[in-house]
Design a protein around this motif. Structure first.
Motif, PDB file in Angstrom:
ATOM      1  N   GLN A 191       0.812  -1.212   0.000  1.00  0.00           N
ATOM      2  CA  GLN A 191       0.000   0.000   0.000  1.00  0.00           C
ATOM      3  C   GLN A 191       0.855   1.276   0.000  1.00  0.00           C
ATOM      4  OE1 GLN A 191      -0.551  -2.442   2.544  1.00  0.00           O
ATOM      5  NE2 GLN A 191      -2.057  -3.471   1.243  1.00  0.00           N
ATOM      6  N   LYS A 192       2.052   1.195   0.594  1.00  0.00           N
ATOM      7  CA  LYS A 192       2.841   2.409   0.816  1.00  0.00           C
ATOM      8  C   LYS A 192       4.050   2.573  -0.101  1.00  0.00           C
ATOM      9  CE  LYS A 192       1.575   2.923   5.698  1.00  0.00           C
ATOM     10  NZ  LYS A 192       2.070   3.083   7.083  1.00  0.00           N
ATOM     11  N   THR A 193       4.429   1.506  -0.810  1.00  0.00           N
ATOM     12  CA  THR A 193       5.601   1.595  -1.696  1.00  0.00           C
ATOM     13  C   THR A 193       5.275   1.031  -3.076  1.00  0.00           C
ATOM     14  OG1 THR A 193       6.540  -0.573  -1.156  1.00  0.00           O
ATOM     15  CG2 THR A 193       7.126   1.274   0.306  1.00  0.00           C
ATOM     16  N   MET A 194       6.148   1.332  -4.017  1.00  0.00           N
ATOM     17  CA  MET A 194       6.006   0.835  -5.387  1.00  0.00           C
ATOM     18  C   MET A 194       6.829  -0.447  -5.537  1.00  0.00           C
ATOM     19  SD  MET A 194       4.773   1.294  -8.423  1.00  0.00           S
ATOM     20  CE  MET A 194       4.061   2.890  -8.018  1.00  0.00           C
ATOM     21  N   SER A 195       6.296  -1.392  -6.309  1.00  0.00           N
ATOM     22  CA  SER A 195       7.017  -2.648  -6.563  1.00  0.00           C
ATOM     23  C   SER A 195       8.042  -2.468  -7.674  1.00  0.00           C
ATOM     24  CB  SER A 195       6.032  -3.744  -6.951  1.00  0.00           C
ATOM     25  OG  SER A 195       6.713  -4.876  -7.480  1.00  0.00           O
ATOM     26  N   LEU A 196       9.180  -3.116  -7.510  1.00  0.00           N
ATOM     27  CA  LEU A 196      10.221  -3.094  -8.551  1.00  0.00           C
ATOM     28  C   LEU A 196       9.675  -3.614  -9.875  1.00  0.00           C
ATOM     29  CD1 LEU A 196      13.239  -2.929  -9.484  1.00  0.00           C
ATOM     30  CD2 LEU A 196      13.516  -5.245  -8.583  1.00  0.00           C
ATOM     31  N   TRP A 197       8.821  -4.627  -9.806  1.00  0.00           N
ATOM     32  CA  TRP A 197       8.301  -5.251 -11.028  1.00  0.00           C
ATOM     33  C   TRP A 197       7.404  -4.303 -11.825  1.00  0.00           C
ATOM     34  CZ3 TRP A 197      11.843  -8.443 -10.480  1.00  0.00           C
ATOM     35  CH2 TRP A 197      12.063  -9.159  -9.310  1.00  0.00           C
ATOM     36  N   SER A 198       6.766  -3.361 -11.147  1.00  0.00           N
ATOM     37  CA  SER A 198       5.936  -2.372 -11.853  1.00  0.00           C
ATOM     38  C   SER A 198       6.789  -1.518 -12.787  1.00  0.00           C
ATOM     39  CB  SER A 198       5.220  -1.455 -10.848  1.00  0.00           C
ATOM     40  OG  SER A 198       4.345  -2.189 -10.031  1.00  0.00           O
ATOM     41  N   TRP A 199       8.022  -1.277 -12.384  1.00  0.00           N
ATOM     42  CA  TRP A 199       8.943  -0.495 -13.220  1.00  0.00           C
ATOM     43  C   TRP A 199       9.636  -1.364 -14.266  1.00  0.00           C
ATOM     44  CZ3 TRP A 199      14.515  -0.897 -12.815  1.00  0.00           C
ATOM     45  CH2 TRP A 199      15.193  -0.007 -13.646  1.00  0.00           C
ATOM     46  N   GLU A 228       9.323  -0.255 -22.290  1.00  0.00           N
ATOM     47  CA  GLU A 228      10.527   0.530 -22.559  1.00  0.00           C
ATOM     48  C   GLU A 228      11.694   0.112 -21.677  1.00  0.00           C
ATOM     49  OE1 GLU A 228       7.531   3.435 -20.593  1.00  0.00           O
ATOM     50  OE2 GLU A 228       7.508   1.545 -21.698  1.00  0.00           O
ATOM     51  N   GLU A 229      11.407  -0.420 -20.479  1.00  0.00           N
ATOM     52  CA  GLU A 229      12.480  -0.903 -19.609  1.00  0.00           C
ATOM     53  C   GLU A 229      12.888  -2.323 -19.980  1.00  0.00           C
ATOM     54  OE1 GLU A 229      14.226   0.792 -17.519  1.00  0.00           O
ATOM     55  OE2 GLU A 229      13.020   2.601 -17.772  1.00  0.00           O
ATOM     56  N   LEU A 230      11.895  -3.154 -20.278  1.00  0.00           N
ATOM     57  CA  LEU A 230      12.184  -4.556 -20.616  1.00  0.00           C
ATOM     58  C   LEU A 230      13.151  -4.678 -21.783  1.00  0.00           C
ATOM     59  CD1 LEU A 230       8.844  -6.593 -20.338  1.00  0.00           C
ATOM     60  CD2 LEU A 230      10.935  -6.898 -19.029  1.00  0.00           C
ATOM     61  N   SER A 231      13.030  -3.763 -22.747  1.00  0.00           N
ATOM     62  CA  SER A 231      13.895  -3.848 -23.935  1.00  0.00           C
ATOM     63  C   SER A 231      15.372  -3.747 -23.563  1.00  0.00           C
ATOM     64  CB  SER A 231      13.524  -2.739 -24.929  1.00  0.00           C
ATOM     65  OG  SER A 231      13.717  -1.462 -24.332  1.00  0.00           O
ATOM     66  N   ARG A 232      15.681  -3.061 -22.438  1.00  0.00           N
ATOM     67  CA  ARG A 232      17.082  -2.924 -22.002  1.00  0.00           C
ATOM     68  C   ARG A 232      17.627  -4.227 -21.439  1.00  0.00           C
ATOM     69  NH1 ARG A 232      18.843  -0.010 -18.074  1.00  0.00           N
ATOM     70  NH2 ARG A 232      16.955   0.120 -16.818  1.00  0.00           N
ATOM     71  N   PHE A 233      16.727  -5.090 -20.996  1.00  0.00           N
ATOM     72  CA  PHE A 233      17.154  -6.307 -20.300  1.00  0.00           C
ATOM     73  C   PHE A 233      16.988  -7.579 -21.145  1.00  0.00           C
ATOM     74  CE2 PHE A 233      15.562  -3.548 -16.701  1.00  0.00           C
ATOM     75  CZ  PHE A 233      16.834  -3.129 -16.323  1.00  0.00           C
ATOM     76  N   GLN A 234      16.589  -7.425 -22.395  1.00  0.00           N
ATOM     77  CA  GLN A 234      16.372  -8.596 -23.251  1.00  0.00           C
ATOM     78  C   GLN A 234      17.664  -9.038 -23.925  1.00  0.00           C
ATOM     79  OE1 GLN A 234      13.163  -7.049 -25.628  1.00  0.00           O
ATOM     80  NE2 GLN A 234      11.593  -8.068 -24.405  1.00  0.00           N
ATOM     81  N   ASN A 235      17.863 -10.334 -23.975  1.00  0.00           N
ATOM     82  CA  ASN A 235      19.048 -10.928 -24.583  1.00  0.00           C
ATOM     83  C   ASN A 235      18.817 -11.113 -26.079  1.00  0.00           C
ATOM     84  OD1 ASN A 235      21.257 -12.475 -25.313  1.00  0.00           O
ATOM     85  ND2 ASN A 235      20.594 -14.309 -24.218  1.00  0.00           N
ATOM     86  N   PRO A 236      19.563 -10.424 -26.931  1.00  0.00           N
ATOM     87  CA  PRO A 236      19.342 -10.540 -28.380  1.00  0.00           C
ATOM     88  C   PRO A 236      19.664 -11.921 -28.938  1.00  0.00           C
ATOM     89  CG  PRO A 236      21.339  -9.285 -27.925  1.00  0.00           C
ATOM     90  CD  PRO A 236      20.655  -9.487 -26.613  1.00  0.00           C
ATOM     91  N   LEU A 237      20.427 -12.723 -28.179  1.00  0.00           N
ATOM     92  CA  LEU A 237      20.786 -14.069 -28.646  1.00  0.00           C
ATOM     93  C   LEU A 237      19.747 -15.125 -28.278  1.00  0.00           C
ATOM     94  CD1 LEU A 237      24.587 -14.145 -27.647  1.00  0.00           C
ATOM     95  CD2 LEU A 237      23.630 -13.725 -29.906  1.00  0.00           C
ATOM     96  N   TYR A 238      18.731 -14.732 -27.532  1.00  0.00           N
ATOM     97  CA  TYR A 238      17.795 -15.713 -26.951  1.00  0.00           C
ATOM     98  C   TYR A 238      17.023 -16.494 -28.006  1.00  0.00           C
ATOM     99  CZ  TYR A 238      13.781 -17.570 -24.380  1.00  0.00           C
ATOM    100  OH  TYR A 238      12.812 -18.399 -23.859  1.00  0.00           O
TER     101      TYR A 238
END
Length: 445
Positions: free
Chosen positions: A345-353, A358-368
């Motif tokens: 209720q009082k904080t934001m979850s890391l997973w929401s970010w 736009e964030e996921l694209s930074r963490f995707q493996n192009p070789l996958y």
């Protein structure tokens, strides 16, 4: 604390606090087997303060039996399901040590609970992350291990993984070695060896491979525990799942694994990650347990670069947020404390970010490329390397590495475009050949 005052500057599309509920995991499990059930025995955290309110247990075991088993296990951490192997129906459970003591105390409900995971006529394996001598010494303090006379269908294997205080000493030595500015090769190699960090990685990967081998190759169920069941136990169960389950090698699956096997399972993040990883002042309970797990994942990732949907930056990001974050995900030592702090209720979850496109694209493996097979990492010393991205991140020029990474991504993208054109041309050629064959059939008198 900053997470309580942080206000996101981005649009919240997904509520990360409700993204990986155990009920959702059970729904996935119940689609392949009906041998397990959701238990709310710990609804008020009254049975086990470090467990979540809901746990997955064998269907044949009722809540009254679970309460009795909790009294027989250290901290009330009775055996619960960690992983179900769809390929052969074997299960991996985790718990804390049994409280057998010097008089060999037993609990028939505990025996029935872990036997419920066995197939008829099959044996199971108890992987104890303590050396035999330590497990025997624990009996004098009220702890102990599963005795063969009461668990005849289970074979106990001791696979020693160092306790958190030893890991902390090793970590301090490693950071000191990495910050050495003498540029002396002998000194660097000597300090690196003295830290024993790579030895801890080898031991942990070996134990995880053993658990995976028992399940996949021996066709046996496994129970993993050490003393408390909140450190080395979770390292082994989560790494075994990386080896066995392709879903855990995806971004969403890995996030679910971290939530299920670390956050919900009661790893004491508040204690273990109390200070910055590079801080000179260390508190009593601090230790790089989660970091060691992430490094082992990186070691496997390096050996199987095409089998993971996420890249190295994703692992580094999790390491950073475990120690210092504007999000509330890693606050507290267990779900009980997070509920009292009202973090959802009082904080934001890391997973929401993280899970914003736009964030996921930074963490995707192009070789996958999705790999449905079990992957068996090498634990030979020659196969293990120091994780430069974490420990030497300030010692190496990042500009050239970033340029090389960008060039690699461009090459892979261009290769995929060419492959798509080749496939399109092949389809056109097949269509033309079909039309030609049809014309020839019409022209035949």
């Amino acid at each position: 604390m900053y997470p309580f005052f942080y206000r996101p500057m981005f649009e919240v599309v997904e509520d990360g606090w409700s993204s990986f509920l155990l009920e959702q995991e059970f729904e996935h499990l119940s689609s392949v087997t009906n041998e397990w059930r959701l238990s709310c025995v710990n609804k008020e955290f009254s049975v086990c303060p470090s467990y979540p309110p809901v746990v997955i247990v064998p269907k044949s075991i009722d809540d009254d039996a679970l309460r009795k088993v909790a009294l027989f296990r250290h901290g009330g951490r009775f055996p619960v399901l960690s992983y179900y192997h769809k390929k052969n129906g074997m299960a991996m459970m985790r718990s804390s040590q049994p409280l057998t003591g010097t008089n060999g105390r037993r609990c028939k409900e505990d025996e029935k609970l872990i036997n419920a995971t066995l197939r008829s006529g099959r044996r199971g394996f108890v992987i104890d992350t303590r050396p035999l001598a330590v497990a025997q010494q624990a009996r004098a303090k009220g702890g102990g291990f599963e005795q063969e006379v009461h668990y005849p269908q289970w074979r106990r294997i001791h696979k020693y993984i160092e306790r958190f205080n030893i890991l902390q000493e090793s970590f301090i030595k490693l950071v000191e070695a990495c910050n050495d500015q003498s540029h002396n090769m002998d000194r660097w190699l000597s300090k690196l060896e003295a830290s024993n960090w790579l030895t801890h990685i080898k031991e942990l990967l070996t134990a995880a491979c053993l658990a995976a081998q028992c399940i996949d190759r021996e066709g046996a169920s496994v129970l993993v525990h050490g003393s408390e069941g909140t450190d080395s136990t979770l390292q082994v169960t989560s790494l075994a799942q990386i080896i066995l389950d392709p879903r855990c090698r995806t971004i969403n699956g890995f996030e679910a694994l971290v939530v299920r096997e670390w956050l919900q399972a009661g790893h004491p993040f508040q204690q273990r990650c109390a200070q910055s990883a590079y801080s000179n002042s260390k508190q009593k309970w601090e230790a790089p347990v989660f970091l060691l797990f992430l490094e082992c994942v990186w070691q496997i990732h390096r050996q199987f670069p095409c089998s993971f949907e996420f890249n190295e930056q994703f692992l580094i990001m999790l390491f950073e947020h475990a120690y210092a974050s504007q999000f509330g995900t890693f606050l507290g030592n267990n779900e009980n404390e997070r509920a009292k702090l009202k973090l959802p209720q009082k904080t934001m979850s890391l997973w929401s970010w993280v899970n914003r496109p736009e964030e996921l694209s930074r963490f995707q493996n192009p070789l996958y490329e999705a790999n449905s097979l079990v992957i068996w990492p090498s634990v030979a010393p020659q196969s293990l390397q120091l994780w430069e991205g974490v420990f030497l991140r300030w010692n190496r020029p990042s500009k050239f590495l970033e340029e090389a990474e960008e060039e690699r991504i461009n090459i892979i993208r261009y290769n995929k475009e060419l492959q798509a054109k080749v496939n399109a041309l092949r389809r056109q050629l097949a269509e033309l050949e079909t039309e030609e064959d049809a014309r020839e059939e019409v022209e035949v008198p």
